[in-house]
Design an enzyme around this catalytic site. Structure first.
Site: not given
Ligand code: IMP
Ligand code: MG
Length: 183
Positions: A43, A98, A101, A129, A150-151, A157, A163
């Site tokens: 990402g 990237d 979340d 987020k 969701f972006v 991606d 991407r």
């Molecule tokens: P986390 O582990 O939930 O904090 O998310 C981190 C990873 O989830 C990021 O590196 C992304 O690859 C993916 N991700 C989280 N939210 C999004 C989104 O809105 N779009 C695309 N990928 C996301």
């Molecule tokens: Mg991803």
């Protein structure tokens, strides 16, 4: 591919001017220090390239490949695709991702890297987020805060697609329902 985008959140020019500011901050903070930047793939590949070309300091770059997402939901389980990490003992580490979340990814990587003998460990994300995190973790450098949507694009991606879009945009419902392939 463009017809799958509900709205653009950040155009390329907006992202790049924000990266000018972020890079300036990072340059000031790390001047005179031995810096290793660890980019989390896939990402952050576009973010990494645009950000680091704006940081005129000697630094080393490592990439770490992980995955935790399926479609638009986090699995909560972070899988490392490498078994060995670069040697960053006595160096300052800046982790790039990237998006922050749920926090699972940065938490898992932070835990793993904290055993590596770095002088300091900070994190930098393109997007953060506005959601309640499942893990207690925050980023030290953030380009943009975004709502809980969701972006895709600029490295991000949906099932490995989109991407290469030059902007960050919200995917429309039809594209999400369709699943893997852009129209
Ligand atoms: P986390 O582990 O939930 O904090 O998310 C981190 C990873 O989830 C990021 O590196 C992304 O690859 C993916 N991700 C989280 N939210 C999004 C989104 O809105 N779009 C695309 N990928 C996301
Ligand atoms: Mg991803």
């Amino acid at each position: 591919m463009l017809e799958d985008i509900e709205k653009v959140l950040f155009h390329e020019s907006t992202i790049l001017s924000r990266l000018d500011e972020l890079a300036h901050e990072i340059t000031t903070d790390y001047r005179g220090k031995d810096l290793t930047v660890i980019a989390i793939l896939n990402g952050s590949f576009v973010f990494m390239a645009d950000l680091l070309r704006r940081v005129p300091l000697p630094l080393q770059v490592e990439c770490l490949s992980v995955s935790s997402y399926h479609g638009t939901r986090t699995t909560g389980q972070v899988n490392f695709r490498q078994t060995t990490l670069a040697d960053f003992r006595n160096r300052h580490v800046l982790l790039l991702d990237d998006i922050l979340d749920s926090g699972h990814t940065l938490h898992a990587i932070g835990t793993r890297l904290s055993e590596g003998g770095a002088l300091s460990l900070r994190t930098c994300v393109l997007l953060r987020k506005r959601v309640e995190r499942e893990r207690e973790v925050d980023a030290d450098y953030v380009a943009f805060d975004i709502p809980n949507e969701f972006v895709v694009g600029y490295g991000l991606d949906y099932n490995e697609n989109y991407r290469n879009l030059p902007f960050v945009g919200v995917l429309n419902e039809a594209a999400i329902q369709r699943g893997a392939k852009p129209a």
